[in-house]
Motif scaffolding. Structure first.
Motif, PDB file in Angstrom:
ATOM      1  N   CYS A  49       0.727  -1.051   0.003  1.00  0.00           N
ATOM      2  CA  CYS A  49      -0.161   0.013   0.000  1.00  0.00           C
ATOM      3  C   CYS A  49       0.787   1.291   0.165  1.00  0.00           C
ATOM      4  O   CYS A  49       0.667   2.274  -0.856  1.00  0.00           O
ATOM      5  N   LYS A  50       1.943   1.188   0.739  1.00  0.00           N
ATOM      6  CA  LYS A  50       2.956   2.469   0.835  1.00  0.00           C
ATOM      7  C   LYS A  50       3.521   2.663  -0.605  1.00  0.00           C
ATOM      8  O   LYS A  50       3.691   3.873  -1.025  1.00  0.00           O
ATOM      9  N   ALA A  51       4.099   1.344  -1.291  1.00  0.00           N
ATOM     10  CA  ALA A  51       4.624   1.672  -2.511  1.00  0.00           C
ATOM     11  C   ALA A  51       3.380   2.351  -3.555  1.00  0.00           C
ATOM     12  O   ALA A  51       3.780   3.085  -4.535  1.00  0.00           O
ATOM     13  N   ALA A  52       2.228   1.574  -3.549  1.00  0.00           N
ATOM     14  CA  ALA A  52       1.366   2.098  -4.313  1.00  0.00           C
ATOM     15  C   ALA A  52       0.936   3.460  -4.226  1.00  0.00           C
ATOM     16  O   ALA A  52       0.675   4.316  -5.293  1.00  0.00           O
ATOM     17  N   LEU A  53       0.846   3.917  -3.010  1.00  0.00           N
ATOM     18  CA  LEU A  53       0.458   5.265  -2.821  1.00  0.00           C
ATOM     19  C   LEU A  53       1.570   6.278  -3.344  1.00  0.00           C
ATOM     20  O   LEU A  53       1.157   7.383  -3.876  1.00  0.00           O
ATOM     21  N   LEU A  54       2.788   5.935  -3.157  1.00  0.00           N
ATOM     22  CA  LEU A  54       3.915   6.836  -3.691  1.00  0.00           C
ATOM     23  C   LEU A  54       4.266   6.277  -4.952  1.00  0.00           C
ATOM     24  O   LEU A  54       5.265   7.229  -5.476  1.00  0.00           O
ATOM     25  N   HIS A  55       3.878   5.514  -5.859  1.00  0.00           N
ATOM     26  CA  HIS A  55       4.398   5.253  -6.912  1.00  0.00           C
ATOM     27  C   HIS A  55       4.718   6.138  -8.124  1.00  0.00           C
ATOM     28  O   HIS A  55       5.537   6.146  -8.933  1.00  0.00           O
ATOM     29  N   ASP A  56       3.461   7.065  -8.071  1.00  0.00           N
ATOM     30  CA  ASP A  56       3.856   8.322  -9.203  1.00  0.00           C
ATOM     31  C   ASP A  56       4.636   9.613  -8.632  1.00  0.00           C
ATOM     32  O   ASP A  56       4.345  10.591  -9.371  1.00  0.00           O
ATOM     33  N   ILE A  57       5.110   9.619  -7.343  1.00  0.00           N
ATOM     34  CA  ILE A  57       5.487  10.918  -6.828  1.00  0.00           C
ATOM     35  C   ILE A  57       6.773  11.423  -7.770  1.00  0.00           C
ATOM     36  O   ILE A  57       7.202  12.703  -7.344  1.00  0.00           O
ATOM     37  N   GLY A  58       7.261  10.729  -8.801  1.00  0.00           N
ATOM     38  CA  GLY A  58       8.339  11.108  -9.507  1.00  0.00           C
ATOM     39  C   GLY A  58       7.867  11.865 -10.773  1.00  0.00           C
ATOM     40  O   GLY A  58       8.874  12.500 -11.498  1.00  0.00           O
ATOM     41  N   HIS A  59       6.569  11.944 -11.022  1.00  0.00           N
ATOM     42  CA  HIS A  59       6.204  12.781 -12.118  1.00  0.00           C
ATOM     43  C   HIS A  59       6.542  14.125 -12.173  1.00  0.00           C
ATOM     44  O   HIS A  59       6.697  14.951 -11.304  1.00  0.00           O
ATOM     45  N   TYR A  60       6.936  14.442 -13.500  1.00  0.00           N
ATOM     46  CA  TYR A  60       7.054  15.769 -13.881  1.00  0.00           C
ATOM     47  C   TYR A  60       5.972  16.301 -14.537  1.00  0.00           C
ATOM     48  O   TYR A  60       4.850  15.574 -15.091  1.00  0.00           O
ATOM     49  N   THR A  61       5.789  17.382 -14.703  1.00  0.00           N
ATOM     50  CA  THR A  61       4.637  18.073 -15.374  1.00  0.00           C
ATOM     51  C   THR A  61       5.036  18.451 -17.015  1.00  0.00           C
ATOM     52  O   THR A  61       5.892  19.149 -17.200  1.00  0.00           O
ATOM     53  N   TRP A  62       4.353  17.545 -17.996  1.00  0.00           N
ATOM     54  CA  TRP A  62       4.692  17.442 -19.058  1.00  0.00           C
ATOM     55  C   TRP A  62       3.657  18.313 -20.019  1.00  0.00           C
ATOM     56  O   TRP A  62       2.548  17.767 -20.300  1.00  0.00           O
ATOM     57  N   ALA A  75       7.397   9.917 -24.385  1.00  0.00           N
ATOM     58  CA  ALA A  75       8.795   9.869 -25.026  1.00  0.00           C
ATOM     59  C   ALA A  75       9.850   9.990 -24.038  1.00  0.00           C
ATOM     60  O   ALA A  75      11.142   9.393 -24.243  1.00  0.00           O
ATOM     61  N   ASN A  76       9.702  10.927 -23.107  1.00  0.00           N
ATOM     62  CA  ASN A  76      10.794  11.476 -22.299  1.00  0.00           C
ATOM     63  C   ASN A  76      10.743  11.143 -20.674  1.00  0.00           C
ATOM     64  O   ASN A  76      11.582  11.582 -19.803  1.00  0.00           O
ATOM     65  N   ASP A  77       9.916  10.137 -20.350  1.00  0.00           N
ATOM     66  CA  ASP A  77       9.415   9.983 -18.929  1.00  0.00           C
ATOM     67  C   ASP A  77      10.605   9.118 -18.032  1.00  0.00           C
ATOM     68  O   ASP A  77      11.112   8.114 -18.660  1.00  0.00           O
ATOM     69  N   ILE A  78      10.929   9.523 -17.183  1.00  0.00           N
ATOM     70  CA  ILE A  78      11.730   9.064 -16.003  1.00  0.00           C
ATOM     71  C   ILE A  78      11.157   9.045 -14.758  1.00  0.00           C
ATOM     72  O   ILE A  78      11.715   9.025 -13.736  1.00  0.00           O
ATOM     73  N   HIS A  79       9.690   9.024 -14.415  1.00  0.00           N
ATOM     74  CA  HIS A  79       9.164   9.316 -13.247  1.00  0.00           C
ATOM     75  C   HIS A  79       9.518   8.280 -12.106  1.00  0.00           C
ATOM     76  O   HIS A  79       9.555   8.508 -11.133  1.00  0.00           O
ATOM     77  N   ALA A  80       9.685   7.012 -12.714  1.00  0.00           N
ATOM     78  CA  ALA A  80       9.827   5.955 -11.682  1.00  0.00           C
ATOM     79  C   ALA A  80      11.309   6.173 -11.146  1.00  0.00           C
ATOM     80  O   ALA A  80      11.381   5.778  -9.729  1.00  0.00           O
ATOM     81  N   ILE A  81      12.098   6.538 -11.553  1.00  0.00           N
ATOM     82  CA  ILE A  81      13.713   6.975 -10.976  1.00  0.00           C
ATOM     83  C   ILE A  81      13.340   7.890 -10.102  1.00  0.00           C
ATOM     84  O   ILE A  81      14.051   7.635  -8.930  1.00  0.00           O
ATOM     85  N   LYS A  82      12.872   8.968 -10.625  1.00  0.00           N
ATOM     86  CA  LYS A  82      12.868  10.095  -9.646  1.00  0.00           C
ATOM     87  C   LYS A  82      11.830   9.699  -8.345  1.00  0.00           C
ATOM     88  O   LYS A  82      12.282  10.162  -7.148  1.00  0.00           O
ATOM     89  N   SER A 114       8.312   2.195 -18.672  1.00  0.00           N
ATOM     90  CA  SER A 114       8.247   3.276 -19.604  1.00  0.00           C
ATOM     91  C   SER A 114       9.774   3.907 -19.861  1.00  0.00           C
ATOM     92  O   SER A 114       9.663   4.614 -21.097  1.00  0.00           O
ATOM     93  N   TYR A 115      10.491   3.717 -18.920  1.00  0.00           N
ATOM     94  CA  TYR A 115      11.972   4.396 -19.277  1.00  0.00           C
ATOM     95  C   TYR A 115      13.049   3.554 -19.486  1.00  0.00           C
ATOM     96  O   TYR A 115      14.026   4.000 -19.946  1.00  0.00           O
ATOM     97  N   LEU A 116      12.689   2.202 -19.671  1.00  0.00           N
ATOM     98  CA  LEU A 116      13.689   1.148 -20.079  1.00  0.00           C
ATOM     99  C   LEU A 116      13.922   1.070 -21.645  1.00  0.00           C
ATOM    100  O   LEU A 116      12.728   1.188 -22.377  1.00  0.00           O
ATOM    101  N   PRO A 117      15.022   0.857 -22.209  1.00  0.00           N
ATOM    102  CA  PRO A 117      15.189   0.857 -23.496  1.00  0.00           C
ATOM    103  C   PRO A 117      14.411  -0.483 -24.195  1.00  0.00           C
ATOM    104  O   PRO A 117      14.493  -0.378 -25.372  1.00  0.00           O
ATOM    105  N   GLY A 118      14.189  -1.505 -23.303  1.00  0.00           N
ATOM    106  CA  GLY A 118      13.655  -2.484 -23.985  1.00  0.00           C
ATOM    107  C   GLY A 118      13.814  -3.893 -23.178  1.00  0.00           C
ATOM    108  O   GLY A 118      14.258  -3.717 -22.251  1.00  0.00           O
TER     109      GLY A 118
END
Length: 178
Positions: A49-62, A75-82, A114-118
Protein backbone atom coordinates in the motif's frame (compact mmCIF):
# COMPACT_ATOMS: atom_id res chain seq x y z
CA UNK A 1 11.84 1.06 14.38
CA UNK A 2 8.30 2.38 13.99
CA UNK A 3 6.46 2.24 10.72
CA UNK A 4 4.74 5.44 9.60
CA UNK A 5 1.09 5.00 8.75
CA UNK A 6 -0.35 5.65 5.31
CA UNK A 7 -2.01 8.73 6.77
CA UNK A 8 1.30 10.12 8.05
CA UNK A 9 2.84 9.53 4.64
CA UNK A 10 -0.16 10.99 2.80
CA UNK A 11 -0.34 14.13 4.94
CA UNK A 12 3.36 14.95 4.62
CA UNK A 13 3.87 18.21 2.70
CA UNK A 14 6.21 16.55 0.18
CA UNK A 15 3.69 13.80 -0.56
CA UNK A 16 0.97 16.38 -1.01
CA UNK A 17 3.12 18.40 -3.39
CA UNK A 18 3.97 15.45 -5.62
CA UNK A 19 0.58 13.74 -5.52
CA UNK A 20 -1.00 16.95 -6.80
CA UNK A 21 1.09 16.45 -9.95
CA UNK A 22 0.44 12.75 -10.40
CA UNK A 23 -3.10 12.37 -9.13
CA UNK A 24 -4.36 11.86 -5.59
CA UNK A 25 -7.26 9.68 -6.72
CA UNK A 26 -4.95 7.42 -8.72
CA UNK A 27 -2.54 7.06 -5.79
CA UNK A 28 -5.30 6.10 -3.36
CA UNK A 29 -7.06 3.80 -5.83
CA UNK A 30 -3.77 2.06 -6.58
CA UNK A 31 -3.23 1.56 -2.84
CA UNK A 32 -6.61 -0.15 -2.50
CA UNK A 33 -5.77 -2.39 -5.48
CA UNK A 34 -2.40 -3.19 -3.87
CA UNK A 35 -4.13 -4.12 -0.62
CA UNK A 36 -6.34 -6.61 -2.46
CA UNK A 37 -3.46 -8.01 -4.53
CA UNK A 38 -1.07 -8.37 -1.59
CA UNK A 39 -2.88 -11.43 -0.27
CA UNK A 40 -2.83 -13.12 -3.67
CA UNK A 41 0.93 -12.60 -4.01
CA UNK A 42 1.92 -13.19 -0.38
CA UNK A 43 3.41 -9.78 0.25
CA UNK A 44 3.17 -7.50 3.25
CA UNK A 45 0.06 -5.39 2.59
CA UNK A 46 1.56 -2.39 4.39
CA UNK A 47 4.57 -2.34 2.06
CA UNK A 48 2.35 -2.83 -0.98
CA UNK A 49 0.00 0.00 0.00
CA UNK A 50 2.82 2.42 0.78
CA UNK A 51 4.55 1.68 -2.52
CA UNK A 52 1.30 2.02 -4.46
CA UNK A 53 0.45 5.30 -2.73
CA UNK A 54 3.84 6.76 -3.65
CA UNK A 55 4.43 5.05 -7.00
CA UNK A 56 3.94 8.19 -9.12
CA UNK A 57 5.53 10.88 -6.93
CA UNK A 58 8.32 11.27 -9.46
CA UNK A 59 6.07 12.69 -12.16
CA UNK A 60 7.13 15.82 -13.91
CA UNK A 61 4.63 18.14 -15.49
CA UNK A 62 4.63 17.59 -19.25
CA UNK A 63 2.63 20.47 -20.62
CA UNK A 64 2.69 22.25 -23.95
CA UNK A 65 0.62 25.38 -24.49
CA UNK A 66 -1.13 24.80 -21.16
CA UNK A 67 -2.32 21.26 -22.00
CA UNK A 68 -1.06 17.87 -20.88
CA UNK A 69 1.23 16.52 -23.59
CA UNK A 70 0.90 12.75 -23.29
CA UNK A 71 3.21 12.05 -26.24
CA UNK A 72 5.95 14.22 -24.73
CA UNK A 73 5.50 12.39 -21.43
CA UNK A 74 5.68 8.92 -23.02
CA UNK A 75 8.79 9.84 -25.02
CA UNK A 76 10.75 11.41 -22.15
CA UNK A 77 9.40 9.96 -18.92
CA UNK A 78 11.68 8.87 -16.06
CA UNK A 79 9.17 9.36 -13.23
CA UNK A 80 9.82 5.95 -11.69
CA UNK A 81 13.50 6.77 -11.20
CA UNK A 82 12.80 10.14 -9.62
CA UNK A 83 9.90 8.70 -7.62
CA UNK A 84 11.98 5.91 -6.12
CA UNK A 85 14.52 8.44 -4.89
CA UNK A 86 11.86 10.81 -3.51
CA UNK A 87 10.01 7.98 -1.78
CA UNK A 88 13.15 6.61 -0.17
CA UNK A 89 14.14 10.00 1.21
CA UNK A 90 10.60 10.69 2.46
CA UNK A 91 10.20 7.29 4.11
CA UNK A 92 13.56 7.51 5.90
CA UNK A 93 12.64 11.02 7.08
CA UNK A 94 9.37 9.64 8.50
CA UNK A 95 11.17 6.85 10.37
CA UNK A 96 10.41 3.91 8.10
CA UNK A 97 12.57 0.83 8.60
CA UNK A 98 15.47 1.12 6.14
CA UNK A 99 14.91 -2.31 4.59
CA UNK A 100 11.24 -1.51 4.07
CA UNK A 101 12.11 1.88 2.59
CA UNK A 102 14.44 0.19 0.11
CA UNK A 103 11.87 -2.47 -0.84
CA UNK A 104 9.18 0.17 -1.34
CA UNK A 105 11.52 2.35 -3.39
CA UNK A 106 12.55 -0.55 -5.62
CA UNK A 107 8.89 -1.41 -6.20
CA UNK A 108 8.32 2.20 -7.26
CA UNK A 109 11.37 2.11 -9.53
CA UNK A 110 10.11 -1.02 -11.27
CA UNK A 111 6.36 -0.29 -11.42
CA UNK A 112 6.68 0.74 -15.07
CA UNK A 113 9.03 -0.03 -17.91
CA UNK A 114 8.32 3.25 -19.72
CA UNK A 115 11.89 4.48 -19.20
CA UNK A 116 13.64 1.22 -20.09
CA UNK A 117 15.18 0.81 -23.55
CA UNK A 118 13.49 -2.56 -24.07
CA UNK A 119 13.23 -6.05 -22.74
CA UNK A 120 11.49 -7.18 -19.62
CA UNK A 121 12.41 -7.45 -15.98
CA UNK A 122 11.79 -10.24 -13.53
CA UNK A 123 9.84 -8.67 -10.70
CA UNK A 124 9.62 -9.92 -7.13
CA UNK A 125 6.08 -10.27 -5.69
CA UNK A 126 5.98 -6.78 -4.13
CA UNK A 127 7.14 -5.16 -7.34
CA UNK A 128 4.57 -7.15 -9.32
CA UNK A 129 1.75 -6.11 -6.97
CA UNK A 130 2.63 -2.42 -7.35
CA UNK A 131 2.79 -2.72 -11.14
CA UNK A 132 -0.56 -4.54 -11.27
CA UNK A 133 -2.17 -2.08 -8.85
CA UNK A 134 -1.06 0.81 -11.05
CA UNK A 135 -2.31 -0.90 -14.20
CA UNK A 136 -5.66 -1.71 -12.56
CA UNK A 137 -6.42 2.00 -12.28
CA UNK A 138 -4.96 3.28 -15.57
CA UNK A 139 -7.01 5.10 -18.17
CA UNK A 140 -6.09 5.78 -21.81
CA UNK A 141 -3.98 8.88 -22.43
CA UNK A 142 -3.00 9.20 -18.77
CA UNK A 143 -6.42 10.47 -17.75
CA UNK A 144 -6.22 8.56 -14.45
CA UNK A 145 -3.86 11.28 -13.24
CA UNK A 146 -6.55 13.96 -13.51
CA UNK A 147 -9.52 12.64 -11.55
CA UNK A 148 -10.54 14.97 -8.73
CA UNK A 149 -11.22 14.33 -5.04
CA UNK A 150 -11.61 16.62 -2.05
CA UNK A 151 -8.88 16.58 0.55
CA UNK A 152 -11.43 15.50 3.18
CA UNK A 153 -12.58 12.52 1.10
CA UNK A 154 -8.97 11.55 0.39
CA UNK A 155 -8.18 11.59 4.13
CA UNK A 156 -11.27 9.49 4.81
CA UNK A 157 -10.16 6.86 2.27
CA UNK A 158 -6.57 6.76 3.51
CA UNK A 159 -7.82 6.33 7.09
CA UNK A 160 -10.08 3.52 5.92
CA UNK A 161 -7.14 1.73 4.31
CA UNK A 162 -4.96 2.32 7.39
CA UNK A 163 -7.74 0.75 9.47
CA UNK A 164 -7.81 -2.31 7.20
CA UNK A 165 -4.05 -2.62 7.48
CA UNK A 166 -4.14 -2.40 11.26
CA UNK A 167 -6.91 -4.95 11.75
CA UNK A 168 -5.42 -7.94 13.55
CA UNK A 169 -2.16 -6.06 14.07
CA UNK A 170 -1.26 -5.80 10.35
CA UNK A 171 -1.01 -9.52 9.62
CA UNK A 172 2.05 -10.86 7.92
CA UNK A 173 1.64 -12.27 4.42
CA UNK A 174 1.42 -15.80 5.83
CA UNK A 175 -1.51 -14.74 8.00
CA UNK A 176 -3.33 -13.09 5.09
CA UNK A 177 -6.52 -14.86 4.13
CA UNK A 178 -7.80 -12.60 1.38
Amino acid sequence: MRQPTLLEIFEHHKTQKYLQRSGVVHAIASSFHAYKLSGQYGVDPMLACKAALLHDIGHYTWYRDGKWDYEQYKANDIHAIKGAERAHKLLIELGEDRENAKAISLAILLHTDSYLPGGSLELNPLQKVVRLADEADEEPGGLHHYREISYEKAIELVKKLDSKLNENGNPTPLQQTS
